[in-house]
Design a protein around this motif. Structure first.
Motif, short mmCIF file in Angstrom:
data_model
loop_
_atom_site.label_atom_id
_atom_site.label_comp_id
_atom_site.label_asym_id
_atom_site.label_seq_id
_atom_site.Cartn_x
_atom_site.Cartn_y
_atom_site.Cartn_z
N UNK A 355 0.85 -1.20 0.00
CA UNK A 355 0.00 0.00 0.00
C UNK A 355 0.88 1.24 0.00
N UNK A 356 0.21 2.38 0.15
CA UNK A 356 0.89 3.65 0.39
C UNK A 356 0.33 4.24 1.67
N UNK A 357 1.18 4.95 2.40
CA UNK A 357 0.76 5.45 3.71
C UNK A 357 -0.47 6.36 3.61
N UNK A 358 -0.60 7.07 2.50
CA UNK A 358 -1.76 7.95 2.33
C UNK A 358 -3.08 7.19 2.30
N UNK A 359 -2.99 5.85 2.09
CA UNK A 359 -4.21 5.03 2.04
C UNK A 359 -4.72 4.63 3.42
N UNK A 360 -4.03 5.04 4.49
CA UNK A 360 -4.34 4.48 5.81
C UNK A 360 -5.77 4.77 6.25
N UNK A 361 -6.26 5.98 6.03
CA UNK A 361 -7.64 6.29 6.45
C UNK A 361 -8.65 5.59 5.56
N UNK A 362 -8.36 5.53 4.27
CA UNK A 362 -9.27 4.81 3.36
C UNK A 362 -9.31 3.33 3.70
N UNK A 363 -8.17 2.76 4.08
CA UNK A 363 -8.13 1.35 4.48
C UNK A 363 -9.11 1.10 5.62
N UNK A 364 -9.01 1.92 6.64
CA UNK A 364 -9.93 1.73 7.79
C UNK A 364 -11.38 1.97 7.37
N UNK A 365 -11.59 3.01 6.58
CA UNK A 365 -12.96 3.32 6.15
C UNK A 365 -13.58 2.18 5.37
N UNK A 366 -12.79 1.60 4.44
CA UNK A 366 -13.32 0.51 3.61
C UNK A 366 -13.59 -0.72 4.46
N UNK A 367 -12.69 -1.04 5.37
CA UNK A 367 -12.92 -2.21 6.25
C UNK A 367 -14.20 -2.03 7.04
N UNK A 368 -14.33 -0.90 7.72
CA UNK A 368 -15.50 -0.70 8.59
C UNK A 368 -16.79 -0.55 7.78
N UNK A 369 -16.74 0.20 6.68
CA UNK A 369 -17.97 0.40 5.90
C UNK A 369 -18.42 -0.89 5.23
N UNK A 370 -17.47 -1.69 4.76
CA UNK A 370 -17.82 -2.98 4.14
C UNK A 370 -18.45 -3.90 5.17
N UNK A 371 -17.85 -3.97 6.34
CA UNK A 371 -18.39 -4.84 7.38
C UNK A 371 -19.77 -4.35 7.84
N UNK A 372 -19.92 -3.03 7.94
CA UNK A 372 -21.23 -2.49 8.34
C UNK A 372 -22.29 -2.81 7.30
N UNK A 373 -21.91 -2.72 6.03
CA UNK A 373 -22.87 -3.04 4.97
C UNK A 373 -23.25 -4.53 5.02
N UNK A 374 -22.28 -5.39 5.32
CA UNK A 374 -22.58 -6.82 5.44
C UNK A 374 -23.54 -7.08 6.60
N UNK A 375 -23.37 -6.34 7.69
CA UNK A 375 -24.27 -6.49 8.83
C UNK A 375 -25.66 -5.98 8.49
N UNK A 376 -25.71 -4.82 7.85
CA UNK A 376 -27.01 -4.20 7.54
C UNK A 376 -27.78 -4.97 6.47
#
Length: 975
Positions: A355-376
């Motif tokens: 990855x690139x360090x600039x992706x760190x916030x997007x990485x967390x956002x994608x993990x959490x948003x994907x998991x939330x969508x799976x739950x919802x």
């Protein structure tokens, strides 16, 4: 033996007995009343008996004390007073497993054998080793296996050396290993898990000999032990042996080794760490991003199994939604995850690589948003079913290639037993599957995601970023530190260090006495079956295609292997065999997208795997046949479904989806890159074989560094070459998947052969039938003697050649030469004296031969050892006992227990190589007839191989450049 609860047999009180139908066993739990030792017997009809003793060993710091102790206790003991009883057993035992392992909170010593006499011998040596080691008598053991100041002359620079020190320098050369080291450090920071149990090379030299021996006194007591007996051994005899020879001599004490529980975090903790890359490397695409979550407690059986399934579902298949979301968003080139239950508080790990360090916030956002969508919205039920089925298939199949079943069961037992939990909680999985399968109609997994991930603050986020020149900085700091230490030493203190090194060398150079060697128990030649096992293989035909049928008990599982000859390809297109193997099943097909296809495969099979293989022709120098092998395993009742899916892949794969193809190329490149440094010995030995054999050239292209370089080129040139790449894939697929290329290998019981007869017409209907024109591959001249540069801190040193080209022939006794050199000459000179973690030699039927070291601090010194092996062989003398030991240790390798699947694959490999049962019996006879004269006769063969001066070294960039005159070319491994 009649057993009753609470009765005492040989000092052992029976606490519990239980039927465990999942593993067809009866389990007994004992406590040894006098010593406090805990013991479990898993009783069944498995003749591959396993004994293991383990101790709870929480690390107190990162000096690697527990790891160094694991090595050191096997370097001689009270009854077995040789320098290395462990090695003597490797030379002369019929063991099917012999090792020791350091975990973050325990150290285990497992052995296995199918021979009862051997089994008790192994048990005896290991019990004496852990309870009565020679570490108290010989501080040199600590110096050799741990660390010491290395200096032979007052003018010399001070350096560090030691086997574990060099091993861990190698281990932490890999950024991935470094990242995983930080996982428990960040989520369990108030527990022993914050420390590096294997040892941090920067800290290992802080360990003192006094602390080392005191740790053994404290923790290596039967009251802190966990003993396993597994298999068809006689329980009465086993208990009596342990009691009378060892445990009766100890009194129960309190050993304070309990692992504290980490208090939950109130919020996610963020951390950043660095790893080194060279000054010339780019920082782009080199960062690792990682999220970790603490998941319950180790003794929660259903939760552990559910998270094993959930991890597979989210991260480990082409259909995995979390993996797909990260890759589709361009975060990293490869995504992986692990659920680790081998700590008191298990941890789920999610990793994006390159990855690139600039992706760190997007990485967390994608993990959490994907998991939330799976739950919802809910997880696709087919995806759930696929992962449940795959994990259940693997558990019920119970095939553990390379590890005895008893050891696998022991590690699962320890995952709860070590923490005072029910020891069988991870073995009795039927009831858990019953509960977990409600997920097909409920929100079972969605609720787990919400509770244990989305709403779980006990988590950490790690950024592992590259830093140019960091390794050089560390090497300079180490040099400055050692120079500074030397300046503070008086002449007398320097002389003391020199004297200690001299004493160590003297110990290493002094042969064990015959009396000491005679203390190591061993078998006799009469204990060996003189007849080689004949693996079942019968030639049959279906629809004009050859079938190699293996009549084996498979427990209603069909093992179907399809071998497609690849000689229809041109020499320049050979690399596409591996490329096809890596992408088939991961692309869309005419009727399924790749996610649905993955689910269908996991629902209907135990997996479909693709791999390039090749077989040299026995007695024909330079001749070999390459194949693309497809392994399909499934329940017999679902074989037709599996074949239909395979037909869909062979006939209808869509190679034209450019974005997906590029994504796969990046992922494969990243995965291989992550393994290159740790597997430097494989890179080096494949290069040596490519220098000297035709088959070696082919294997290097499909399995070695050349394939990684091919992927790098594909990624870099994809935009301009994508149409050519797609065309090559289509052409290669058509050339390979042809009825005229096919040989079928099938394993089942005879009454189930009709299942293959039923599906064979379908298999053939999916294949082309054009005439095949096979050309001999010509790879031309290749560069030899390569120095392959990494940012690692150790080397992998290989040298070899082709003895058949030099006029020698293959002989079965070369197997004994491998044993003698690997566990005597090379072991003593490259590992013991040189400090490398490992070294071994190999002499192959096609004439290819090599010696290679593993995690080696040296280059020239190691090559010198290789070159002088001829002198060792010319002067080789061995008494009858020692030669018997070498022969037994060799037969152990020949008779290694195989799974059902591997029996069929070995039998097929022998068939393709034209190795007959008579050849195998002759080889065995030659092994059994080996004497020291035979071994001396190999000196000219080894000399001829070493005189070819074919060298390949993978390792530290600066170290290789210091020795650049050894090489024809220097090249960086990681692109």
């Amino acid at each position: 033996m009649t057993l009753r609860l609470n009765e005492v047999q040989h000092g052992f009180k029976l606490i519990e007995e239980r039927e465990i139908k999942e593993i067809s066993s009866k389990a007994y739990v004992f406590e040894h009343e006098k010593s406090g030792a805990r013991l479990i017997k898993i009783d069944n009809n498995d003749d591959n008996k396993v004994f293991s003793i383990g101790f709870r060993t929480p690390p107190e710091d990162s000096t690697g004390l527990t790891h160094i102790l694991e090595h050191s206790v096997l370097c001689g003991s009270r009854k077995f007073n040789t320098k290395e009883p462990f090695v003597e057993l490797l030379k002369g035992s019929l063991n099917t497993f012999l090792n020791a392992m350091t975990y973050p909170d325990k150290t285990i010593y497992p052995v296995a054998s199918r021979n009862e006499k051997d089994y008790f011998n192994l048990m005896d040596v290991y019990m004496d080793a852990v309870l009565y080691p020679n570490i108290y008598k010989h501080p040199e053991i600590f110096m050799q296996e741990g660390w010491h100041y290395n200096i032979e002359d007052p003018k010399d620079e001070l350096t560090y050396n030691g086997v574990v020190y060099n091993e861990m320098k190698g281990a932490y050369s890999s950024p991935e290993s470094l990242m995983y080291r930080m996982v428990t450090k960040t989520v369990l920071p108030d527990t022993p898990y914050k420390e590096a149990s294997g040892g941090d090379p920067d800290v290992i030299p802080d360990l003192t000999y006094e602390k080392f021996v005191n740790y053994h006194k404290k923790y290596y007591h039967p009251s802190n032990s966990y003993i396993l007996l597994y298999g068809d051994g006689q329980l009465d005899k086993e208990l009596k042996f342990l009691d009378e020879n060892y445990l009766k001599d100890f009194d129960k004490i309190e050993v304070k080794s309990n692992i504290p529980t980490q208090k939950s975090f109130e919020s996610l903790k963020e951390h950043s760490f660095e790893y080194g890359i060279s000054e010339e490397d780019t920082l782009d695409d080199k960062t690792y991003l990682n999220l970790n979550f603490v998941i319950g407690k180790a003794d929660e059986g259903e939760l552990a199994l559910a998270f094993e399934i959930l991890t597979h579902m989210l991260l480990k298949t082409p259909a995995a939604p979390l993996k797909k979301a990260l890759l589709d968003n361009g975060i990293g080139k490869a995504v992986s995850g692990e659920y680790s239950g081998s700590t008191k508080q298990p941890v789920l790990t999610i990793v994006a690589k390159n990855c690139n360090e600039k992706d760190k916030d997007r990485f967390k956002d994608v993990v959490y948003s994907t998991l939330k969508e799976l739950v919802d919205k809910g997880i696709d039920k087919e995806t759930i079913e696929a992962s449940i089925n795959r994990i259940e298939f693997e558990l019920r199949e119970g095939e553990y290639d390379g590890y005895p079943k008893g050891l696998i069961h022991y590690t699962r037992i320890m995952d709860s037993w070590l923490y005072e939990g029910d020891p069988f909680v991870h073995l009795e999985y039927d009831k858990y599957f019953e509960s977990i399968k409600t997920a097909l109609k409920t929100n079972y997994f969605e609720d787990l995601i919400k509770k244990y991930i989305l709403d779980n603050n006990h988590s950490s986020f790690i950024i592992l970023r590259p830093k140019k020149g960091l390794n050089e900085e560390k090497q300079k700091a180490l040099r400055d530190k050692l120079d500074s230490v030397k300046k503070t030493l008086s002449e007398a203190e320097i002389k003391t260090l020199i004297d200690k090194c001299k004493t160590l060398k003297e110990r290493q150079n002094t042969a064990d006495t015959e009396e000491a060697l005679a203390s190591i128990p061993m078998l006799s030649i009469d204990d060996i079956d003189r007849k080689a096992e004949v693996l079942p293989l019968e030639e049959r035909t279906l629809g004009g295609v050859k079938v190699l049928y293996h009549k084996l008990f498979t427990n209603k599982i069909a093992y179907l292997n399809l071998y497609f000859n690849c000689k229809a390809l041109s020499s320049e297109d050979v690399v596409y065999v591996r490329f096809l193997a890596d992408i088939l099943g991961k692309l869309d097909t005419k009727n399924y997208n790749y996610g649905t296809l993955s689910n269908k495969i996991n629902i209907n099979t135990g997996g479909i795997a693709y791999s390039p293989v090749s077989y040299s022709l026995n007695g024909k120098e330079g001749e070999y046949t390459p194949y693309l092998l497809i392994n399909l395993k499934t329940l017999l009742s679902k074989l037709e479904n599996g074949v239909d899916l395979l037909g869909e892949i062979i006939q209808n794969t869509i190679f034209d989806k450019e974005d997906r193809l590029l994504q796969l190329i990046k992922e494969m490149r990243s995965r291989i890159e992550g393994r290159l440094i740790d597997n430097g010995h494989r890179l080096a030995l494949r290069k040596i074989l490519a220098y000297c054999t035709e088959k070696g050239k082919y294997d290097e292209i499909t399995l070695g560094l050349t394939y990684y370089q091919f992927l790098c080129k594909l990624e870099e040139d994809f935009d301009s070459k994508k149409s050519d790449i797609i065309s090559k894939l289509k052409e290669s697929s058509e050339a390979i998947f042809n009825k005229n290329n096919l040989v079928i290998s099938y394993s089942s019981e005879e009454e189930d052969y009709n299942v293959l007869e039923k599906v064979a017409p379908k298999i053939l209907s999916y294949l082309g039938e054009a005439d095949i024109f096979n050309d001999r591959f010509d790879f031309g001249e290749i560069v030899t003697n390569e120095g392959l540069l990494t940012q690692g801190n150790v080397q992998y040193v290989a040298k070899g050649g082709n003895f058949i080209k030099k006029g020698f022939s293959y002989h079965g006794s070369l197997n004994v030469l491998e044993t003698i050199s690997g566990f005597d000459y090379l072991w003593n000179n490259v590992r013991v004296k040189g400090g490398a973690y490992g070294v071994f030699a190999n002499f192959r039927r096609d004439g290819g031969a090599y010696i290679v070291s593993y995690r080696d601090p040296n280059i020239r010194e190691t090559i010198k050892v290789y070159d002088e092996m001829k002198d060792y062989l010319n002067n080789f003398r061995s008494n009858e006992r020692e030669m018997t030991k070498y022969i037994i240790g060799t037969v152990r390798k020949l008779d290694y227990p195989m799974t059902t699947a591997s029996k069929a694959e070995v039998a097929t490999a022998n068939y393709f190589s034209n190795i007959t049962s008579e050849d195998i019996q002759r080889e065995r006879d030659e092994v059994l007839q080996t004497d020291d004269k035979t071994i001396r006769s190999f000196a000219p063969l080894v000399e001829s191989v070493m005189n070819e001066d074919l060298i390949c070294v993978v390792g530290n960039e600066n170290k290789i450049k210091e020795n650049k005159e050894l090489f024809n070319t220097l090249e960086k491994v990681i692109k």
